[in-house]
Design a protein around this motif. Sequence first.
Motif, mmCIF file in Angstrom:
data_model
loop_
_atom_site.group_PDB
_atom_site.id
_atom_site.type_symbol
_atom_site.label_atom_id
_atom_site.label_comp_id
_atom_site.label_asym_id
_atom_site.label_seq_id
_atom_site.Cartn_x
_atom_site.Cartn_y
_atom_site.Cartn_z
ATOM 1 N N GLU A 140 0.814 -1.211 0.000
ATOM 2 C CA GLU A 140 0.000 0.000 0.000
ATOM 3 C C GLU A 140 0.859 1.278 0.000
ATOM 4 N N VAL A 141 2.139 1.149 0.351
ATOM 5 C CA VAL A 141 3.037 2.308 0.402
ATOM 6 C C VAL A 141 3.473 2.668 -1.006
ATOM 7 N N GLN A 142 3.137 3.898 -1.411
ATOM 8 C CA GLN A 142 3.456 4.364 -2.765
ATOM 9 C C GLN A 142 4.822 5.046 -2.803
ATOM 10 N N ASN A 143 5.106 5.895 -1.833
ATOM 11 C CA ASN A 143 6.389 6.611 -1.771
ATOM 12 C C ASN A 143 6.957 6.526 -0.369
ATOM 13 N N LEU A 168 14.982 14.996 9.649
ATOM 14 C CA LEU A 168 14.446 14.628 10.957
ATOM 15 C C LEU A 168 13.413 13.515 10.908
ATOM 16 N N THR A 169 12.878 13.233 9.728
ATOM 17 C CA THR A 169 11.735 12.326 9.644
ATOM 18 C C THR A 169 11.812 11.389 8.442
ATOM 19 N N TYR A 170 10.914 10.419 8.479
ATOM 20 C CA TYR A 170 10.612 9.581 7.323
ATOM 21 C C TYR A 170 9.193 9.923 6.898
ATOM 22 N N MET A 171 8.927 9.868 5.609
ATOM 23 C CA MET A 171 7.593 10.150 5.103
ATOM 24 C C MET A 171 7.136 8.947 4.289
ATOM 25 N N LEU A 172 5.958 8.435 4.646
ATOM 26 C CA LEU A 172 5.331 7.351 3.905
ATOM 27 C C LEU A 172 4.071 7.904 3.245
ATOM 28 N N GLU A 173 3.966 7.748 1.951
ATOM 29 C CA GLU A 173 2.748 8.148 1.252
ATOM 30 C C GLU A 173 2.049 6.883 0.786
ATOM 31 N N LEU A 174 0.811 6.713 1.209
ATOM 32 C CA LEU A 174 0.044 5.532 0.855
ATOM 33 C C LEU A 174 -0.676 5.752 -0.471
ATOM 34 N N LEU A 202 2.072 9.657 6.153
ATOM 35 C CA LEU A 202 2.479 9.340 7.515
ATOM 36 C C LEU A 202 3.880 9.883 7.718
ATOM 37 N N ILE A 203 4.073 10.628 8.792
ATOM 38 C CA ILE A 203 5.375 11.188 9.117
ATOM 39 C C ILE A 203 5.860 10.515 10.393
ATOM 40 N N VAL A 204 7.036 9.900 10.318
ATOM 41 C CA VAL A 204 7.622 9.196 11.460
ATOM 42 C C VAL A 204 8.935 9.876 11.813
ATOM 43 N N PRO A 205 9.070 10.403 13.043
ATOM 44 C CA PRO A 205 10.319 11.067 13.419
ATOM 45 C C PRO A 205 11.442 10.068 13.669
ATOM 46 N N LYS A 206 12.642 10.445 13.325
ATOM 47 C CA LYS A 206 13.798 9.575 13.535
ATOM 48 C C LYS A 206 14.110 9.407 15.016
ATOM 49 N N ARG A 207 13.721 10.365 15.846
ATOM 50 C CA ARG A 207 14.008 10.270 17.281
ATOM 51 C C ARG A 207 13.175 9.194 17.972
ATOM 52 N N ALA A 208 12.140 8.671 17.289
ATOM 53 C CA ALA A 208 11.283 7.635 17.881
ATOM 54 C C ALA A 208 11.988 6.285 17.959
ATOM 55 N N PHE A 209 13.063 6.122 17.229
ATOM 56 C CA PHE A 209 13.790 4.852 17.224
ATOM 57 C C PHE A 209 14.771 4.818 18.377
ATOM 58 N N ALA A 210 14.711 3.752 19.167
ATOM 59 C CA ALA A 210 15.595 3.621 20.329
ATOM 60 C C ALA A 210 16.985 3.150 19.918
ATOM 61 N N GLN A 211 17.052 2.316 18.876
ATOM 62 C CA GLN A 211 18.329 1.743 18.450
ATOM 63 C C GLN A 211 18.476 1.877 16.936
ATOM 64 N N PRO A 212 19.727 1.903 16.456
ATOM 65 C CA PRO A 212 19.939 1.964 14.998
ATOM 66 C C PRO A 212 19.383 0.745 14.262
ATOM 67 N N GLU A 218 13.556 1.176 7.620
ATOM 68 C CA GLU A 218 13.930 1.569 6.264
ATOM 69 C C GLU A 218 13.801 0.411 5.279
ATOM 70 N N HIS A 219 14.275 -0.767 5.673
ATOM 71 C CA HIS A 219 14.227 -1.927 4.767
ATOM 72 C C HIS A 219 12.798 -2.417 4.557
ATOM 73 N N SER A 220 11.936 -2.179 5.509
ATOM 74 C CA SER A 220 10.541 -2.600 5.363
ATOM 75 C C SER A 220 9.810 -1.813 4.290
ATOM 76 N N PHE A 221 10.181 -0.545 4.102
ATOM 77 C CA PHE A 221 9.426 0.310 3.191
ATOM 78 C C PHE A 221 10.163 0.669 1.905
ATOM 79 N N LYS A 222 11.452 0.450 1.835
ATOM 80 C CA LYS A 222 12.163 0.705 0.571
ATOM 81 C C LYS A 222 11.812 -0.387 -0.412
ATOM 82 N N LYS A 223 11.596 0.017 -1.650
ATOM 83 C CA LYS A 223 11.214 -0.979 -2.674
ATOM 84 C C LYS A 223 12.409 -1.392 -3.477
#
Length: 165
Positions: free
Chosen positions: A122-125, A131-137, A143-153, A160-165
């Motif tokens: 369903e993710v188009q872009n 500061l963020t990741y942007m998912l366009e459905l 959907l905007i996801v901030p990078k600071r929300a991640f506890a670990q690299p 990133e690997h889940s949404f990159k095509k």
Amino acid sequence: MTDQKPALSLRYALNLEESQDGFGLATFGKKQITRFLTPLISLGIIVYGFYIGFSGVGRYYVGLGVFFLVLQIAMRYWLLPMLFRRQFVKYQAAKSEQGIDLYQHYFELYSGGRKQQYPYSEVQNFAQGKLTYMLELKTRSVLIVPKRAFAQPDEQRLFEHSFKK
């Protein structure tokens, strides 16, 4: 990743800077060339005006190009950020908690107490900002996801690997 327990679960509330970064990714284009296309056209009009002669009709082209360039700069760096800031404060977007859970075949979005489920297809872009990741459905939702929300690299790499095509 199993379907019972999410491989990654994030909960966050966006701040103004992160919202602006995500908004910039969604509106000004995902590729750098699209950000500079209209200013380059304005500069081309100015150069063409000088090329055909500034003493004749060329001065109108130069004036038109300068007008468009000033208008674009004012819109991009003054008016749009000011309007965005006012709307952000008015609707207090930062106070609503959002979240995303990643499973093996789908992901779940949490926003405003509601849960929605989408397949990864369903993710188009997918775009990455400062500061963020942007998912366009495909539904044109962003959907905007901030990078600071991640506890670990490792979590960030998994995302990133889940949404990159």
